[in-house]
Scaffold this motif. Structure first.
Motif, PDB file in Angstrom:
ATOM      1  N   ARG A 153       7.042   0.532   8.377  1.00 52.47           N
ATOM      2  CA  ARG A 153       6.766   1.372   7.085  1.00 52.47           C
ATOM      3  C   ARG A 153       5.255   1.632   6.660  1.00 52.47           C
ATOM      4  N   LEU A 154       4.634   0.613   6.851  1.00 56.89           N
ATOM      5  CA  LEU A 154       3.021   0.652   6.679  1.00 56.89           C
ATOM      6  C   LEU A 154       2.210   1.635   7.620  1.00 56.89           C
ATOM      7  N   GLY A 155       2.858   1.916   8.737  1.00 56.92           N
ATOM      8  CA  GLY A 155       2.431   2.846   9.748  1.00 56.92           C
ATOM      9  C   GLY A 155       1.423   2.107  10.764  1.00 56.92           C
ATOM     10  N   ALA A 208       1.068  -1.063  -0.035  1.00 58.49           N
ATOM     11  CA  ALA A 208      -0.011  -0.307  -0.065  1.00 58.49           C
ATOM     12  C   ALA A 208       0.925   1.384   0.037  1.00 58.49           C
ATOM     13  N   ARG A 209       0.497   2.294  -0.660  1.00 61.04           N
ATOM     14  CA  ARG A 209       1.309   3.443  -0.868  1.00 61.04           C
ATOM     15  C   ARG A 209       1.236   4.677   0.333  1.00 61.04           C
ATOM     16  N   THR A 210      -0.171   4.412   0.731  1.00 62.88           N
ATOM     17  CA  THR A 210      -0.442   5.410   1.701  1.00 62.88           C
ATOM     18  C   THR A 210      -1.340   4.941   2.665  1.00 62.88           C
ATOM     19  N   PRO A 211      -1.739   5.614   3.852  1.00 62.41           N
ATOM     20  CA  PRO A 211      -2.528   4.999   4.733  1.00 62.41           C
ATOM     21  C   PRO A 211      -4.086   4.809   4.229  1.00 62.41           C
ATOM     22  N   GLY A 212      -4.609   5.932   3.357  1.00 67.42           N
ATOM     23  CA  GLY A 212      -5.804   5.952   2.800  1.00 67.42           C
ATOM     24  C   GLY A 212      -5.934   4.596   1.749  1.00 67.42           C
ATOM     25  N   HIS A 213      -4.746   4.347   1.070  1.00 70.10           N
ATOM     26  CA  HIS A 213      -4.707   2.999   0.012  1.00 70.10           C
ATOM     27  C   HIS A 213      -4.821   1.956   0.976  1.00 70.10           C
ATOM     28  N   GLU A 228      -8.406   1.281   2.120  1.00 65.81           N
ATOM     29  CA  GLU A 228      -9.139   0.807   0.790  1.00 65.81           C
ATOM     30  C   GLU A 228      -9.155  -0.574   0.447  1.00 65.81           C
TER      31      GLU A 228
END
Ligand SMILES: Cc1ncc(COP(=O)(O)O)c(C=O)c1O
Length: 365
Positions: free
Chosen positions: A243-245, A175-180, A183
């Protein structure tokens, strides 16, 4: 740091483990879903027991060998999230079913045929979950009609009882962002629930909707219709989770204790652990191995027995991290690292208190 241990050594911070286990149990309880942790991360019955005591309903294993070791330790509810194929394995599965409740996931009529023969032979249908491809493209057919048709075909196999759907949204790791990430996680759940509704319209009820990895669990647990989450890595965490938070250095429980064995140049530091202790998983991704508490040290590359790191220009002098300094390296992929050690050293209150055998190490069959 831990002078009683020779290096390299695998450390497991049991205080952090307990907190991680409690937090995920809380996630499951809050959303009213079952928690079935994947034990491939720790491969230790003691830690599986800890997860069960915190509320997990059973465990997930990838391989029969892991499941056998869990059953040997008295763990009686196992999801074998792997297609079981071939007579030798079917014989072992038959024996395992005599001492534990075992469900198996699969994604083909071929695997169902073998399991069905076992179900008929033993007079007890094999309960299976049909795996769905929600985007990782590893196992399973796409959600919706392709899976519903597969479920109908497998359900028609004598000796098989299809009880649910299972997926791993493994693409969440990228995943590129927390939003991604949110989703992907939401889709992991909604795709399965919609597919189960389609199966219900075809006349097949599927009570189990099993989803969730460490990155997706906290999101997907809240999707209506999901009944079970199966995170594994969360018990230890690693730099991929940081890295993924979904983790921090503080919640990373598994570390490889290493010693600086060479300082060939002012900015170069060499540790006594390479791919045979840290694996190559994630190699090359920036920050894929972190030195705990030393943000100004960047891992450059690993050979089999060497980890070569660089100091940033401000710290680049021979006096920094001299030979003999001990450093804890946080792995890129905790699960692979556990499998590389015979024993781990449990740390509590900053002291080594126990030795843990990695009982299912190498259980790949
Ligand atoms: C089938 C299955 N379920 C659950 C998991 C747990 O995922 P994670 O280790 O990211 O928590 C995995 C991971 O490989 C898996 O393959």
């Amino acid at each position: 740091m831990y002078p009683e241990l020779d290096t390299p050594a695998l450390l497991i911070d049991l205080d952090v483990v307990r907190a991680n286990v409690a937090e995920m149990a809380e996630v499951a309880a809050t959303h009213g879903v079952a928690l079935r942790p994947h034990i491939k991360t720790h491969k230790m019955p003691e830690l599986a027991r800890l997860q069960l005591e915190a509320g997990a309903t059973g465990v997930t294993c990838a391989k029969l060998g892991e499941a056998e070791i869990m059953a040997d330790a008295g763990i009686e509810d196992v999801l074998l999230a792997y297609p079981v194929w071939g007579e030798p394995k079917l014989r072992r599965l038959a024996a395992l079913r005599e001492r534990a409740k075992v469900r198996v996931s699969l994604d083909s009529p071929d695997v169902a045929a073998g399991l069905g023969r076992l179900g008929l032979r033993t007079g007890a249908p094999v309960e299976v979950l049909v795996e769905v491809d929600t985007g990782q493209h590893r196992l399973g057919r796409p959600p919706g009609r392709p899976t519903a048709d597969l479920v109908a075909e497998i359900a028609a196999t004598p000796g098989i009882d299809v009880v649910g759907l299972l997926t791993l949204a493994g693409h969440a790791y990228h995943a590129r962002t927390p939003g991604h990430l949110a989703e992907i996680s939401r889709r992991e759940g909604t795709d399965l629930v919609a597919t189960a509704e389609l199966c219900a319209r075809d006349g097949i009820d599927l009570p189990v909707i099993s989803v969730g990895s460490t990155p997706t669990a906290r999101h997907v647990a809240g999707v209506a219709g999901v009944t079970e989450i199966r995170p594994g890595t969360y018990i230890f965490n690693d730099t991929a989770m940081i890295r993924l938070g979904v983790a921090t250095e503080e919640t990373a429980a598994s570390r490889v204790l290493t010693t600086v064995v060479a300082r060939p140049s002012p900015d170069r530091v060499v540790f006594d652990a390479g791919t045979k202790c840290l694996s190559s998983d994630g190699a090359g991704t920036p920050g894929w191995i972190r030195a705990a508490g030393l943000p100004w040290l960047r891992m450059d590359f690993l050979n089999e027995e060497h980890a070569v790191a660089r100091l940033d220009p401000e710290h680049a002098r021979y006096g920094e991290l001299p030979v003999g300094t001990r450093v804890q390296l946080i792995p890129g992929h905790a699960c692979s690292v556990t499998n590389l050690f015979d024993v781990a050293h449990g740390v509590e209150g900053g002291r080594v208190t126990t030795e843990l055998r990695v009982a299912a190490r190498g259980a790949v069959r």
